[in-house]
Design a protein around this motif. Structure first.
Motif, PDB file in Angstrom:
ATOM      1  N   VAL A  48      69.026  70.169  30.340  1.00 50.14           N
ATOM      2  CA  VAL A  48      67.662  70.316  30.241  1.00 50.14           C
ATOM      3  C   VAL A  48      67.039  69.484  29.313  1.00 50.14           C
ATOM      4  O   VAL A  48      65.868  69.676  29.142  1.00 50.14           O
ATOM      5  N   CYS A  49      67.557  68.287  29.032  1.00 51.54           N
ATOM      6  CA  CYS A  49      66.910  67.103  28.442  1.00 51.54           C
ATOM      7  C   CYS A  49      67.298  65.952  28.930  1.00 51.54           C
ATOM      8  O   CYS A  49      68.279  65.912  29.528  1.00 51.54           O
ATOM      9  N   GLY A  82      65.242  69.096  33.374  1.00 48.18           N
ATOM     10  CA  GLY A  82      64.577  68.415  32.208  1.00 48.18           C
ATOM     11  C   GLY A  82      63.240  68.904  31.739  1.00 48.18           C
ATOM     12  O   GLY A  82      62.435  69.096  32.859  1.00 48.18           O
ATOM     13  N   ILE A  83      62.957  69.128  30.734  1.00 48.62           N
ATOM     14  CA  ILE A  83      61.431  69.709  30.179  1.00 48.62           C
ATOM     15  C   ILE A  83      61.496  68.772  28.759  1.00 48.62           C
ATOM     16  O   ILE A  83      62.433  68.503  28.315  1.00 48.62           O
ATOM     17  N   GLU A  84      60.422  68.777  28.477  1.00 54.37           N
ATOM     18  CA  GLU A  84      59.721  68.206  27.327  1.00 54.37           C
ATOM     19  C   GLU A  84      60.608  68.831  25.924  1.00 54.37           C
ATOM     20  O   GLU A  84      60.641  70.092  26.139  1.00 54.37           O
ATOM     21  N   ASP A  85      60.806  67.951  25.042  1.00 53.75           N
ATOM     22  CA  ASP A  85      61.448  68.603  23.892  1.00 53.75           C
ATOM     23  C   ASP A  85      60.624  69.271  22.905  1.00 53.75           C
ATOM     24  O   ASP A  85      59.505  68.596  22.237  1.00 53.75           O
ATOM     25  N   PRO A  86      60.342  70.501  22.765  1.00 48.74           N
ATOM     26  CA  PRO A  86      59.601  71.209  22.010  1.00 48.74           C
ATOM     27  C   PRO A  86      59.626  71.004  20.618  1.00 48.74           C
ATOM     28  O   PRO A  86      58.876  70.868  19.475  1.00 48.74           O
ATOM     29  N   ALA A  87      61.023  70.614  19.921  1.00 52.60           N
ATOM     30  CA  ALA A  87      61.332  70.150  18.603  1.00 52.60           C
ATOM     31  C   ALA A  87      60.848  68.605  18.303  1.00 52.60           C
ATOM     32  O   ALA A  87      60.555  68.411  17.183  1.00 52.60           O
ATOM     33  N   ALA A  88      60.193  67.999  19.308  1.00 54.77           N
ATOM     34  CA  ALA A  88      59.887  66.829  18.991  1.00 54.77           C
ATOM     35  C   ALA A  88      58.180  66.634  18.689  1.00 54.77           C
ATOM     36  O   ALA A  88      57.654  65.676  18.279  1.00 54.77           O
ATOM     37  N   VAL A 116      57.226  78.155  22.944  1.00 55.38           N
ATOM     38  CA  VAL A 116      56.818  79.226  23.971  1.00 55.38           C
ATOM     39  C   VAL A 116      56.599  78.535  25.358  1.00 55.38           C
ATOM     40  O   VAL A 116      56.933  79.057  26.280  1.00 55.38           O
ATOM     41  N   ALA A 117      56.060  77.392  25.413  1.00 56.25           N
ATOM     42  CA  ALA A 117      55.913  76.470  26.827  1.00 56.25           C
ATOM     43  C   ALA A 117      57.335  76.227  27.380  1.00 56.25           C
ATOM     44  O   ALA A 117      57.616  76.606  28.495  1.00 56.25           O
ATOM     45  N   ALA A 118      58.282  75.827  26.681  1.00 55.62           N
ATOM     46  CA  ALA A 118      59.545  75.493  27.010  1.00 55.62           C
ATOM     47  C   ALA A 118      60.170  76.687  27.506  1.00 55.62           C
ATOM     48  O   ALA A 118      60.867  76.852  28.641  1.00 55.62           O
ATOM     49  N   PHE A 119      60.081  77.890  26.662  1.00 55.87           N
ATOM     50  CA  PHE A 119      60.781  79.140  26.998  1.00 55.87           C
ATOM     51  C   PHE A 119      60.120  79.546  28.413  1.00 55.87           C
ATOM     52  O   PHE A 119      60.928  79.932  29.366  1.00 55.87           O
ATOM     53  N   GLY A 131      64.629  71.824  39.297  1.00 57.47           N
ATOM     54  CA  GLY A 131      64.464  71.007  38.139  1.00 57.47           C
ATOM     55  C   GLY A 131      63.127  70.252  38.340  1.00 57.47           C
ATOM     56  O   GLY A 131      62.588  69.608  37.339  1.00 57.47           O
ATOM     57  N   LYS A 132      62.536  70.329  39.470  1.00 59.74           N
ATOM     58  CA  LYS A 132      61.047  69.550  39.719  1.00 59.74           C
ATOM     59  C   LYS A 132      59.947  70.374  39.387  1.00 59.74           C
ATOM     60  O   LYS A 132      58.923  70.042  39.804  1.00 59.74           O
ATOM     61  N   LEU A 133      60.229  71.850  39.011  1.00 58.84           N
ATOM     62  CA  LEU A 133      59.101  72.834  39.050  1.00 58.84           C
ATOM     63  C   LEU A 133      58.226  72.217  37.796  1.00 58.84           C
ATOM     64  O   LEU A 133      58.661  71.464  36.800  1.00 58.84           O
ATOM     65  N   GLU A 134      57.215  72.903  37.568  1.00 60.12           N
ATOM     66  CA  GLU A 134      56.131  72.778  36.520  1.00 60.12           C
ATOM     67  C   GLU A 134      56.766  72.631  35.302  1.00 60.12           C
ATOM     68  O   GLU A 134      57.704  73.484  34.723  1.00 60.12           O
ATOM     69  N   GLY A 135      56.362  71.830  34.459  1.00 61.91           N
ATOM     70  CA  GLY A 135      57.181  71.368  33.150  1.00 61.91           C
ATOM     71  C   GLY A 135      58.152  70.139  32.950  1.00 61.91           C
ATOM     72  O   GLY A 135      58.722  70.080  32.274  1.00 61.91           O
ATOM     73  N   SER A 136      58.365  69.800  34.142  1.00 62.99           N
ATOM     74  CA  SER A 136      59.532  68.963  34.780  1.00 62.99           C
ATOM     75  C   SER A 136      59.257  67.585  33.936  1.00 62.99           C
ATOM     76  O   SER A 136      58.337  67.182  34.182  1.00 62.99           O
TER      77      SER A 136
END
Length: 175
Positions: A87-88, A109-115, A128-131, A162-167
């Protein structure tokens, strides 16, 4: 004959945010059909407090969750894995251990919310977006006909998810 329970491992480098969110989502939403795990190549040793806050607010389980190494799942006594999802992007590019069970793999992969830098409200919004992105992918995955689909088609479907929205997958730029 009882239905098979599939073992799913979510991987990220630090195992403190995205993979933890995914493990919890799968644990609740896939209960009885899936057993979920998460791990990291370089675990931080603690779960990000925003991940815990978002999971609690959405009434998803956090009990027993911990940041751990992916080596736990490469050990001879580890559960045989059916699916492994990175997921990263960093974890996707690393040389993974050999997993027991010869699982199907895909990168989600999705953007790292912790960053995310900024206020606590902005950081929480990133979690919330990552969730939401992970919940969407996991929901689609759980609705695939796993018992009847051939492995080539299943692999293609897993990559599409894996290519859906937020990828973080490179998308063509709109002109």
């Amino acid at each position: 004959m009882p239905d098979k329970i599939y073992n799913v491992l979510f991987l990220c480098t630090g195992n403190s945010a995205r993979s933890i969110l995914a493990e919890s989502i799968m644990r609740k939403d896939g209960a009885g059909r899936f057993r979920s795990f998460s791990a990291g190549s370089h675990p931080k040793g603690a779960i990000n407090p925003f991940a815990l806050k978002v999971l609690k607010a959405a009434t998803y389980p956090i009990d027993g969750m911990r940041s751990k190494s992916w080596l736990e799942f490469a050990a001879p006594d580890a559960p045989a894995l059916d699916f492994v999802f990175t997921v990263c992007d960093a974890a996707a590019g690393e040389a993974c251990p050999v997993w027991p069970g010869q699982p199907m793999t895909a990168h989600w992969g999705i953007e790292d919310p912790a960053a995310v830098q900024g206020t606590d409200l902005e950081k929480e919004a990133a979690f919330v977006a990552a969730f939401r992105y992970l919940k969407n992918r996991i929901s689609i995955f759980m609705n695939l006909p796993l018992r009847s689909i051939d492995s080539l088609s299943l692999g293609a479907k897993l990559r599409e998810i894996g290519k859906l929205e937020g990828s973080t997958y490179p998308h063509p730029k709109a002109g």
